[in-house]
Design a protein around this motif. Structure first.
Motif, short mmCIF file in Angstrom:
data_model
loop_
_atom_site.label_atom_id
_atom_site.label_comp_id
_atom_site.label_asym_id
_atom_site.label_seq_id
_atom_site.Cartn_x
_atom_site.Cartn_y
_atom_site.Cartn_z
N VAL A 188 -14.24 -2.51 -6.82
CA VAL A 188 -13.47 -1.28 -7.02
C VAL A 188 -14.26 -0.28 -7.87
O VAL A 188 -14.35 0.92 -7.54
CB VAL A 188 -12.12 -1.61 -7.69
N GLY A 215 -4.35 -8.28 -6.36
CA GLY A 215 -4.19 -7.02 -7.08
C GLY A 215 -5.27 -6.01 -6.72
O GLY A 215 -4.99 -4.82 -6.50
N TYR A 216 -6.51 -6.46 -6.65
CA TYR A 216 -7.62 -5.55 -6.33
C TYR A 216 -7.56 -5.08 -4.88
O TYR A 216 -7.91 -3.94 -4.58
CB TYR A 216 -8.96 -6.25 -6.61
N LEU A 251 -5.01 -2.42 -4.71
CA LEU A 251 -5.55 -1.18 -5.29
C LEU A 251 -6.46 -0.47 -4.30
O LEU A 251 -6.40 0.77 -4.16
CB LEU A 251 -6.31 -1.52 -6.57
N ILE A 270 -4.39 1.34 -1.73
CA ILE A 270 -3.87 2.63 -2.25
C ILE A 270 -4.98 3.67 -2.26
O ILE A 270 -4.77 4.84 -1.89
CB ILE A 270 -3.28 2.41 -3.65
N ARG A 324 3.58 -8.32 -8.42
CA ARG A 324 2.87 -7.15 -8.91
C ARG A 324 3.62 -5.86 -8.63
O ARG A 324 3.47 -4.88 -9.35
CB ARG A 324 1.48 -7.09 -8.28
#
Length: 223
Positions: free
Chosen positions: A109, A164-165, A168, A171, A220
């Motif tokens: 990321v 989670g990554y 992200l 998004i 999350r």
């Protein structure tokens, strides 16, 4: 220490002499001055800290020297402003990807953010068409999402460790579309492709991943 009664050597950890069974308490205290006092261990200096400081010094030196040469030389073209983002991205690549022990998902990321920032900087300086926001950044975010998806498939607990990554990155897949809506890009199809790829990846993960991934996503998203 030595037993006063029978003269044999006795381990200080024993409370009595193993031969005569005499109490050895006090023998060590009487001979206490013969032992060296204990000292707290001094931590060894971290080599990575010195290397990181040296790296920052080298980056500041390179940017300063190129700027001075540009100012004192030919000022018709400010080429030093193109050097600065490349040097800063090189620092990010070495410091956060090679030297850091961060999570692999965080490295991917941060690399996308750093590379996109460098390209935006160069595109803004060079002017002309919005090649960075129109083409390069949308394909970069799709490549980063694909890379993390492959890592999730290859690792046994990849869906849970990278959930989670990956969310992200999905998004961030809508960022090119936001650029187009804000007028920072004049090409629509790469932006729509990046957004569609993010949605398809999320749908595929939701259907194909194990229950642990779905549970992690709900946790999350506070769903």
């Amino acid at each position: 220490m030595r037993c006063d009664s029978c003269g044999v050597s006795v381990d200080p950890a024993h409370a009595v002499c193993p031969l005569c069974r005499r109490n050895t308490a006090g023998i060590g205290k009487a001979a206490g001055n013969r032992w060296y006092p204990s000292y707290p261990a001094v931590p060894a200096p971290r080599a990575s800290g010195a290397l990181a400081r040296s790296l920052i010094f080298a980056i500041v030196a390179v940017i300063s020297i190129t700027l001075i040469i540009n100012v004192l030389g030919n000022r018709d073209v400010w080429w030093s402003l193109f050097v600065a983002p490349c040097v800063l991205y090189g620092w990010l690549l070495i410091r956060h990807t090679w030297m850091s022990k961060s999570h692999l998902g965080a490295k991917i990321v941060v690399q996308w953010l750093g590379l996109s920032g460098m390209l935006l900087w160069i595109n803004a300086l060079s002017g002309g068409s919005s090649w960075s926001t129109g083409y390069v950044i949308p394909f970069l975010v799709m490549a980063a999402t694909l890379l993390m998806t492959l890592i999730c498939l290859a690792k046994p607990r990849g869906w849970r460790d990278f959930a989670g990554y990956l969310l992200l990155l999905m998004i961030l897949g809508f960022t090119p579309l936001l650029f187009f809506l804000l007028g920072l890009s004049n090409v629509l199809w790469p932006s729509v492709s990046a957004a569609m790829y993010a949605l398809l990846t999320f749908g595929g993960m939701w259907l194909l991943a194990d229950k642990g991934f779905r549970k992690e996503v709900k946790r999350r998203l506070h769903y």
